[in-house]
Design a protein around this motif. Structure first.
Motif, PDB file in Angstrom:
ATOM      1  N   ALA A  16       0.833  -1.205   0.000  1.00 16.46           N
ATOM      2  CA  ALA A  16       0.000   0.000   0.000  1.00 16.46           C
ATOM      3  C   ALA A  16       0.869   1.257   0.000  1.00 16.46           C
ATOM      4  O   ALA A  16       0.578   2.229  -0.710  1.00 16.46           O
ATOM      5  CB  ALA A  16      -0.923  -0.003   1.216  1.00 16.46           C
ATOM      6  N   LEU A  17       1.954   1.242   0.774  1.00 14.67           N
ATOM      7  CA  LEU A  17       2.866   2.393   0.799  1.00 14.67           C
ATOM      8  C   LEU A  17       3.530   2.599  -0.554  1.00 14.67           C
ATOM      9  O   LEU A  17       3.688   3.745  -1.009  1.00 14.67           O
ATOM     10  CB  LEU A  17       3.932   2.193   1.868  1.00 14.67           C
ATOM     11  CG  LEU A  17       3.607   2.670   3.276  1.00 14.67           C
ATOM     12  CD1 LEU A  17       4.742   2.319   4.229  1.00 14.67           C
ATOM     13  CD2 LEU A  17       3.330   4.175   3.306  1.00 14.67           C
ATOM     14  N   GLU A  18       3.926   1.519  -1.189  1.00 16.00           N
ATOM     15  CA  GLU A  18       4.551   1.641  -2.509  1.00 16.00           C
ATOM     16  C   GLU A  18       3.569   2.234  -3.503  1.00 16.00           C
ATOM     17  O   GLU A  18       3.927   3.118  -4.301  1.00 16.00           O
ATOM     18  CB  GLU A  18       5.039   0.271  -2.992  1.00 16.00           C
ATOM     19  CG  GLU A  18       5.621   0.261  -4.402  1.00 16.00           C
ATOM     20  CD  GLU A  18       6.918   1.043  -4.560  1.00 16.00           C
ATOM     21  OE1 GLU A  18       7.378   1.184  -5.712  1.00 16.00           O
ATOM     22  OE2 GLU A  18       7.477   1.522  -3.550  1.00 16.00           O
ATOM     23  N   ALA A  19       2.322   1.799  -3.461  1.00 14.96           N
ATOM     24  CA  ALA A  19       1.308   2.335  -4.372  1.00 14.96           C
ATOM     25  C   ALA A  19       1.089   3.824  -4.107  1.00 14.96           C
ATOM     26  O   ALA A  19       1.012   4.631  -5.046  1.00 14.96           O
ATOM     27  CB  ALA A  19       0.000   1.563  -4.206  1.00 14.96           C
ATOM     28  N   ALA A  20       1.004   4.202  -2.836  1.00 10.99           N
ATOM     29  CA  ALA A  20       0.824   5.617  -2.490  1.00 10.99           C
ATOM     30  C   ALA A  20       2.045   6.435  -2.884  1.00 10.99           C
ATOM     31  O   ALA A  20       1.927   7.587  -3.319  1.00 10.99           O
ATOM     32  CB  ALA A  20       0.548   5.753  -0.993  1.00 10.99           C
ATOM     33  N   THR A  21       3.221   5.847  -2.754  1.00 14.22           N
ATOM     34  CA  THR A  21       4.456   6.532  -3.136  1.00 14.22           C
ATOM     35  C   THR A  21       4.423   6.941  -4.602  1.00 14.22           C
ATOM     36  O   THR A  21       4.747   8.082  -4.955  1.00 14.22           O
ATOM     37  CB  THR A  21       5.685   5.632  -2.868  1.00 14.22           C
ATOM     38  OG1 THR A  21       5.787   5.383  -1.467  1.00 14.22           O
ATOM     39  CG2 THR A  21       6.966   6.282  -3.365  1.00 14.22           C
ATOM     40  N   LEU A  22       4.013   6.024  -5.447  1.00 15.45           N
ATOM     41  CA  LEU A  22       3.996   6.310  -6.880  1.00 15.45           C
ATOM     42  C   LEU A  22       3.009   7.417  -7.222  1.00 15.45           C
ATOM     43  O   LEU A  22       3.267   8.244  -8.103  1.00 15.45           O
ATOM     44  CB  LEU A  22       3.680   5.036  -7.664  1.00 15.45           C
ATOM     45  CG  LEU A  22       4.697   3.903  -7.512  1.00 15.45           C
ATOM     46  CD1 LEU A  22       4.281   2.696  -8.349  1.00 15.45           C
ATOM     47  CD2 LEU A  22       6.097   4.360  -7.899  1.00 15.45           C
ATOM     48  N   VAL A  23       1.883   7.469  -6.501  1.00 14.67           N
ATOM     49  CA  VAL A  23       0.887   8.513  -6.762  1.00 14.67           C
ATOM     50  C   VAL A  23       1.412   9.874  -6.307  1.00 14.67           C
ATOM     51  O   VAL A  23       1.373  10.861  -7.055  1.00 14.67           O
ATOM     52  CB  VAL A  23      -0.453   8.185  -6.070  1.00 14.67           C
ATOM     53  CG1 VAL A  23      -1.464   9.305  -6.316  1.00 14.67           C
ATOM     54  CG2 VAL A  23      -1.013   6.863  -6.577  1.00 14.67           C
ATOM     55  N   PHE A  24       1.907   9.952  -5.071  1.00 14.98           N
ATOM     56  CA  PHE A  24       2.443  11.220  -4.569  1.00 14.98           C
ATOM     57  C   PHE A  24       3.645  11.678  -5.399  1.00 14.98           C
ATOM     58  O   PHE A  24       3.818  12.866  -5.665  1.00 14.98           O
ATOM     59  CB  PHE A  24       2.861  11.082  -3.109  1.00 14.98           C
ATOM     60  CG  PHE A  24       1.754  11.211  -2.111  1.00 14.98           C
ATOM     61  CD1 PHE A  24       0.969  12.355  -2.061  1.00 14.98           C
ATOM     62  CD2 PHE A  24       1.513  10.198  -1.185  1.00 14.98           C
ATOM     63  CE1 PHE A  24      -0.050  12.496  -1.119  1.00 14.98           C
ATOM     64  CE2 PHE A  24       0.507  10.329  -0.229  1.00 14.98           C
ATOM     65  CZ  PHE A  24      -0.276  11.478  -0.198  1.00 14.98           C
ATOM     66  N   TRP A  25       4.500  10.752  -5.776  1.00  8.42           N
ATOM     67  CA  TRP A  25       5.700  11.060  -6.547  1.00  8.42           C
ATOM     68  C   TRP A  25       5.324  11.655  -7.898  1.00  8.42           C
ATOM     69  O   TRP A  25       5.946  12.603  -8.381  1.00  8.42           O
ATOM     70  CB  TRP A  25       6.505   9.780  -6.712  1.00  8.42           C
ATOM     71  CG  TRP A  25       7.906   9.886  -7.208  1.00  8.42           C
ATOM     72  CD1 TRP A  25       8.575  11.006  -7.634  1.00  8.42           C
ATOM     73  CD2 TRP A  25       8.832   8.798  -7.337  1.00  8.42           C
ATOM     74  NE1 TRP A  25       9.854  10.681  -8.026  1.00  8.42           N
ATOM     75  CE2 TRP A  25      10.040   9.333  -7.847  1.00  8.42           C
ATOM     76  CE3 TRP A  25       8.758   7.430  -7.073  1.00  8.42           C
ATOM     77  CZ2 TRP A  25      11.168   8.539  -8.092  1.00  8.42           C
ATOM     78  CZ3 TRP A  25       9.874   6.646  -7.315  1.00  8.42           C
ATOM     79  CH2 TRP A  25      11.067   7.194  -7.811  1.00  8.42           C
ATOM     80  N   ASP A  26       4.285  11.111  -8.494  1.00  8.39           N
ATOM     81  CA  ASP A  26       3.865  11.562  -9.814  1.00  8.39           C
ATOM     82  C   ASP A  26       3.097  12.876  -9.763  1.00  8.39           C
ATOM     83  O   ASP A  26       3.327  13.776 -10.585  1.00  8.39           O
ATOM     84  CB  ASP A  26       2.999  10.484 -10.479  1.00  8.39           C
ATOM     85  CG  ASP A  26       2.670  10.822 -11.923  1.00  8.39           C
ATOM     86  OD1 ASP A  26       3.602  11.079 -12.701  1.00  8.39           O
ATOM     87  OD2 ASP A  26       1.485  10.832 -12.275  1.00  8.39           O
ATOM     88  N   SER A  27       2.195  13.025  -8.794  1.00  9.76           N
ATOM     89  CA  SER A  27       1.265  14.159  -8.792  1.00  9.76           C
ATOM     90  C   SER A  27       1.549  15.216  -7.738  1.00  9.76           C
ATOM     91  O   SER A  27       0.941  16.286  -7.767  1.00  9.76           O
ATOM     92  CB  SER A  27      -0.172  13.646  -8.612  1.00  9.76           C
ATOM     93  OG  SER A  27      -0.522  12.756  -9.648  1.00  9.76           O
ATOM     94  N   GLY A  28       2.448  14.920  -6.799  1.00  7.14           N
ATOM     95  CA  GLY A  28       2.722  15.890  -5.744  1.00  7.14           C
ATOM     96  C   GLY A  28       1.720  15.800  -4.611  1.00  7.14           C
ATOM     97  O   GLY A  28       0.671  15.148  -4.730  1.00  7.14           O
TER      98      GLY A  28
END
Length: 198
Positions: A16-28
């Motif tokens: 779940a953290l990895e999935a959230a990481t990719l979203v925050f990393w991409d969109s801020g």
């Protein structure tokens, strides 16, 4: 996600953290919505709040996860390099390799995810700013040890040199997000290395 009747749904925190990481990393930070997070993580809002607290709490859990995984080249370099000048070289070269990833969002999450925020989230940007500034201070301390040991000239302004490397790393991160290749960033890294060795 899995679970037995009466136990509620369960999910893997790391996934779940990895999935959230990719979203925050991409969109801020501000560009990421709760709906995008829960969809990517495969959980519902109550599960997110129960496991991570608020969106802000989740974000800083993501920052910790990023620093321990995708961005861990920095902490590894700090731990392994005794020479400040070698540390600067290594950070620049490894950033050129890390930032233009074709598999993950480009650049560095800690640099790019809260560049511009509303006043309500200024404290989020400030926490990331402190992380970046702490890295520059640590680089300056490593360079000062070099200066004290006679490995670099006594006239060296170690904080200015560290700040220059920090600014170069931040620029490389943005250029990677703008499409710069590994080869492009390596050229920048080598120019910076030439400058600090002059």
């Amino acid at each position: 996600m899995s679970g037995k009747a009466g136990q509620g749904r369960k999910f893997n925190i790391d996934d779940a953290l990895e999935a959230a990481t990719l979203v925050f990393w991409d969109s801020g930070y501000e560009g990421t919505s709760l709906a995008e997070l829960t969809k990517a993580m495969g959980i519902n809002p109550p599960s997110l709040y129960k496991a991570f607290g608020s969106k802000e709490d989740l974000f800083f859990s993501v920052v910790d996860h990023y620093n321990a995984t995708h961005g861990n080249f920095m902490s590894v370099a700090f731990a392994e390099e005794d020479s400040g000048l070698n540390l600067m070289r290594r950070l620049l070269i490894e950033a050129a390799d890390h930032y233009p990833s074709k598999t993950f969002p480009g650049g560095c999450l800690v640099i790019s995810s809260a560049v511009a925020v509303t006043s309500a989230n200024r404290h989020v940007a400030d926490r990331l700013s402190k992380m970046r500034n702490d890295n520059i201070l640590a680089m300056a301390e490593a360079l000062t040890r070099d200066r004290d040991a006679g490995r670099i000239p006594q006239s060296t302004d170690t904080h200015a040199m560290a700040a220059f490397v920090g600014a170069t790393l931040q620029g490389m991160s943005q250029q990677a997000r703008d499409g710069a290749s590994k080869e492009d960033l390596l050229r920048i890294a080598h120019y910076a290395i030439t400058a600090i060795e002059a």
